[in-house]
Design a protein around this motif. Sequence first.
Motif, PDB file in Angstrom:
ATOM      1  N   ARG A  33       0.854  -1.199   0.000  1.00 37.31           N
ATOM      2  CA  ARG A  33       0.000   0.000   0.000  1.00 37.31           C
ATOM      3  C   ARG A  33       0.889   1.248   0.000  1.00 37.31           C
ATOM      4  O   ARG A  33       2.021   1.219   0.509  1.00 37.31           O
ATOM      5  CB  ARG A  33      -0.909   0.033   1.232  1.00 37.31           C
ATOM      6  N   THR A  34       0.357   2.327  -0.558  1.00 39.30           N
ATOM      7  CA  THR A  34       1.084   3.599  -0.578  1.00 39.30           C
ATOM      8  C   THR A  34       0.161   4.721  -0.111  1.00 39.30           C
ATOM      9  O   THR A  34      -1.067   4.578  -0.137  1.00 39.30           O
ATOM     10  CB  THR A  34       1.598   3.931  -1.991  1.00 39.30           C
ATOM     11  N   ILE A  35       0.768   5.829   0.274  1.00 37.23           N
ATOM     12  CA  ILE A  35      -0.015   6.999   0.705  1.00 37.23           C
ATOM     13  C   ILE A  35       0.873   8.243   0.643  1.00 37.23           C
ATOM     14  O   ILE A  35       2.106   8.159   0.714  1.00 37.23           O
ATOM     15  CB  ILE A  35      -0.550   6.807   2.156  1.00 37.23           C
ATOM     16  N   GLU A  36       0.218   9.409   0.489  1.00 43.61           N
ATOM     17  CA  GLU A  36       0.968  10.660   0.503  1.00 43.61           C
ATOM     18  C   GLU A  36       1.511  10.896   1.915  1.00 43.61           C
ATOM     19  O   GLU A  36       0.780  10.696   2.893  1.00 43.61           O
ATOM     20  CB  GLU A  36       0.078  11.839   0.113  1.00 43.61           C
ATOM     21  N   PRO A  37       2.779  11.308   2.063  1.00 40.06           N
ATOM     22  CA  PRO A  37       3.387  11.513   3.383  1.00 40.06           C
ATOM     23  C   PRO A  37       2.581  12.451   4.281  1.00 40.06           C
ATOM     24  O   PRO A  37       2.521  12.245   5.490  1.00 40.06           O
ATOM     25  CB  PRO A  37       4.758  12.109   3.056  1.00 40.06           C
ATOM     26  N   GLU A  38       1.934  13.466   3.676  1.00 40.25           N
ATOM     27  CA  GLU A  38       1.187  14.418   4.498  1.00 40.25           C
ATOM     28  C   GLU A  38      -0.093  13.809   5.075  1.00 40.25           C
ATOM     29  O   GLU A  38      -0.706  14.386   5.987  1.00 40.25           O
ATOM     30  CB  GLU A  38       0.864  15.697   3.702  1.00 40.25           C
ATOM     31  N   ARG A  39      -0.508  12.669   4.562  1.00 37.39           N
ATOM     32  CA  ARG A  39      -1.729  12.015   5.060  1.00 37.39           C
ATOM     33  C   ARG A  39      -1.393  10.862   6.022  1.00 37.39           C
ATOM     34  O   ARG A  39      -2.254  10.042   6.329  1.00 37.39           O
ATOM     35  CB  ARG A  39      -2.557  11.476   3.888  1.00 37.39           C
ATOM     36  N   TRP A  40      -0.125  10.816   6.478  1.00 35.42           N
ATOM     37  CA  TRP A  40       0.307   9.745   7.384  1.00 35.42           C
ATOM     38  C   TRP A  40       0.732  10.314   8.726  1.00 35.42           C
ATOM     39  O   TRP A  40       1.464  11.303   8.795  1.00 35.42           O
ATOM     40  CB  TRP A  40       1.455   8.954   6.768  1.00 35.42           C
ATOM     41  N   SER A  41       0.295   9.675   9.831  1.00 35.81           N
ATOM     42  CA  SER A  41       0.686  10.102  11.178  1.00 35.81           C
ATOM     43  C   SER A  41       1.647   9.060  11.767  1.00 35.81           C
ATOM     44  O   SER A  41       1.234   7.927  12.054  1.00 35.81           O
ATOM     45  CB  SER A  41      -0.538  10.239  12.083  1.00 35.81           C
ATOM     46  N   ALA A  42       2.913   9.456  11.915  1.00 35.30           N
ATOM     47  CA  ALA A  42       3.909   8.546  12.512  1.00 35.30           C
ATOM     48  C   ALA A  42       3.580   8.290  13.978  1.00 35.30           C
ATOM     49  O   ALA A  42       3.818   7.187  14.498  1.00 35.30           O
ATOM     50  CB  ALA A  42       5.301   9.150  12.379  1.00 35.30           C
ATOM     51  N   GLU A  43       2.999   9.297  14.656  1.00 35.35           N
ATOM     52  CA  GLU A  43       2.656   9.137  16.071  1.00 35.35           C
ATOM     53  C   GLU A  43       1.509   8.135  16.245  1.00 35.35           C
ATOM     54  O   GLU A  43       1.541   7.269  17.116  1.00 35.35           O
ATOM     55  CB  GLU A  43       2.248  10.483  16.694  1.00 35.35           C
ATOM     56  N   ALA A  44       0.490   8.257  15.385  1.00 33.83           N
ATOM     57  CA  ALA A  44      -0.677   7.376  15.488  1.00 33.83           C
ATOM     58  C   ALA A  44      -0.441   6.042  14.791  1.00 33.83           C
ATOM     59  O   ALA A  44      -1.202   5.086  14.976  1.00 33.83           O
ATOM     60  CB  ALA A  44      -1.911   8.061  14.904  1.00 33.83           C
ATOM     61  N   ASN A  45       0.620   5.961  13.975  1.00 34.71           N
ATOM     62  CA  ASN A  45       0.978   4.729  13.271  1.00 34.71           C
ATOM     63  C   ASN A  45      -0.127   4.308  12.291  1.00 34.71           C
ATOM     64  O   ASN A  45      -0.414   3.123  12.120  1.00 34.71           O
ATOM     65  CB  ASN A  45       1.251   3.608  14.290  1.00 34.71           C
ATOM     66  N   LYS A  46      -0.745   5.342  11.655  1.00 33.19           N
ATOM     67  CA  LYS A  46      -1.812   5.053  10.688  1.00 33.19           C
ATOM     68  C   LYS A  46      -2.065   6.275   9.815  1.00 33.19           C
ATOM     69  O   LYS A  46      -1.509   7.359  10.048  1.00 33.19           O
ATOM     70  CB  LYS A  46      -3.099   4.669  11.417  1.00 33.19           C
ATOM     71  N   ILE A  74      -4.281   9.380   8.264  1.00 37.86           N
ATOM     72  CA  ILE A  74      -5.184  10.336   8.916  1.00 37.86           C
ATOM     73  C   ILE A  74      -6.183  10.889   7.885  1.00 37.86           C
ATOM     74  O   ILE A  74      -5.882  11.027   6.706  1.00 37.86           O
ATOM     75  CB  ILE A  74      -4.401  11.496   9.574  1.00 37.86           C
ATOM     76  N   GLY A  75      -7.401  11.157   8.364  1.00 37.95           N
ATOM     77  CA  GLY A  75      -8.445  11.653   7.480  1.00 37.95           C
ATOM     78  C   GLY A  75      -9.725  10.867   7.668  1.00 37.95           C
ATOM     79  O   GLY A  75      -9.753   9.841   8.357  1.00 37.95           O
ATOM     80  N   ARG A  76     -10.812  11.346   7.042  1.00 35.64           N
ATOM     81  CA  ARG A  76     -12.122  10.712   7.192  1.00 35.64           C
ATOM     82  C   ARG A  76     -12.630  10.122   5.882  1.00 35.64           C
ATOM     83  O   ARG A  76     -13.763   9.663   5.813  1.00 35.64           O
ATOM     84  CB  ARG A  76     -13.132  11.740   7.715  1.00 35.64           C
ATOM     85  N   THR A  77     -11.802  10.152   4.864  1.00 36.62           N
ATOM     86  CA  THR A  77     -12.255   9.661   3.563  1.00 36.62           C
ATOM     87  C   THR A  77     -12.341   8.146   3.573  1.00 36.62           C
ATOM     88  O   THR A  77     -11.748   7.461   4.412  1.00 36.62           O
ATOM     89  CB  THR A  77     -11.283  10.112   2.449  1.00 36.62           C
ATOM     90  N   GLU A  78     -13.068   7.606   2.574  1.00 39.00           N
ATOM     91  CA  GLU A  78     -13.288   6.162   2.491  1.00 39.00           C
ATOM     92  C   GLU A  78     -11.980   5.403   2.280  1.00 39.00           C
ATOM     93  O   GLU A  78     -11.763   4.343   2.873  1.00 39.00           O
ATOM     94  CB  GLU A  78     -14.249   5.866   1.332  1.00 39.00           C
ATOM     95  N   ASP A  79     -11.094   5.972   1.439  1.00 43.41           N
ATOM     96  CA  ASP A  79      -9.833   5.258   1.166  1.00 43.41           C
ATOM     97  C   ASP A  79      -8.954   5.184   2.416  1.00 43.41           C
ATOM     98  O   ASP A  79      -8.238   4.207   2.630  1.00 43.41           O
ATOM     99  CB  ASP A  79      -9.074   5.912   0.002  1.00 43.41           C
TER     100      ASP A  79
END
Length: 416
Positions: free
Chosen positions: A41-54, A56-61
């Motif tokens: 899986r991939t994701i934009e770095p700005e949409r990733w929380s290193a602290e939460a380890n997941k 971030i956001g409310r979208t379906e994806d």
Amino acid sequence: MNKTFGLLFYLKKSKVDAQGKSPIYLRITVDGKRTEISTKRTIEPERWSAEANKAIGRTEDVRELNAYLDSLTTKVYQSQRDLIQDNKPVTSETLKNKLLGVEDKERTLISIFETHNKQVEKLVGREFSAGTLERYKTVSKHLQDFIKLQYKVSDVSIKKIDHQFITDFEFYLKSVRNCGHNSTIKYIKNFKKIVRIALANGWIAKDPFLNYKVRLKEVERQFLSEEEIQDMLDKELHTPRLEQVRDIFIFCCFTGLAYSDVKKLNRDNLVFGIDGEKWIKTKRTKTDTRSNIPLLPTALDLIEKYKDHPEAVTRGVLLPVLSNQKSNAYLKEIADLCKINKNLTTHLARHTFATTVTLSNGVPMESVSKMLGHKSLKTTQHYAKILDRKVSDDMAILRQKFSNKPTMVSTKKLGT
């Protein structure tokens, strides 16, 4: 056994794709050892929380991605439970294999041993001696024969090695192979190294040697007395070969060098020491430790005697040393001729240097240990125990002398 265990999802920001997304990896850590698995899986770095380890956001994806990562976490913990239930080692690597559906290759004792021996063979002359390789090959052969006899197969899984296997193998060596106690323990020590390799690689979960405790038996080392050394020196021998073997043996008595070390000596090992006298400086074949020995007159005379010997000149060595097998055979003949009732071997010369030549003449144990190339002073202390017997023998002679003389003490009882 309690193990430290950790899971972490993280981005590999060094691998950004054309859409500006980074791949997500799962890191598994067990007892400080890590392994990584791509989550695909991939994701934009700005949409990733290193602290939460997941993500971030409310979208379906994002919700779908986090649910997928949660399912991976659940699978890792299930894999951990499965490994424990199957009595298999829990390591970062075994968890990764379990998660990816990769079956562990069945590791067998003899195959591991043979791989080890091939590696040792390539390092003979650098990290191992030829003798060490030969011992490992012997132990491997004994194990193969034992497995065929005991289990009717040619090899066994490394996971089958337990305390019972070890004790049965010990009994086999002593009974079927007729090995002495110390030889048996040395063979098992070589076998133990293979088990340690399996343990370090996570091929077995626990050490089967954990409750296996045995000790080498104290062996009384033989050595020659000054009189016996002189008898050998004075003896007229009827063949040049006997004389040659006798002389090399005497050289070892006055230097403490083992057979393998004296055989490889060359002119480069003969140097002037800190005192301006000639020394032998070499490295022991067995332990790779430095051995520096000031040469006594007898040793110097023997070097001079053989400096132009054809065998020594041809091979570029200091002395013309025969094979160990031939040397020991000739030494048995020399012992008979000199009426020495001891098992004369090339190694007995080293014991003679430690006892009769040095310690008995007041050379400090630390100096003897240094010349012998011992790694530990404890090894040299075994020779001091031998000297207690010599002290006892000397005092017995003295006691006999005094028993033939009138007593020097009044026999009158006190108080009378």
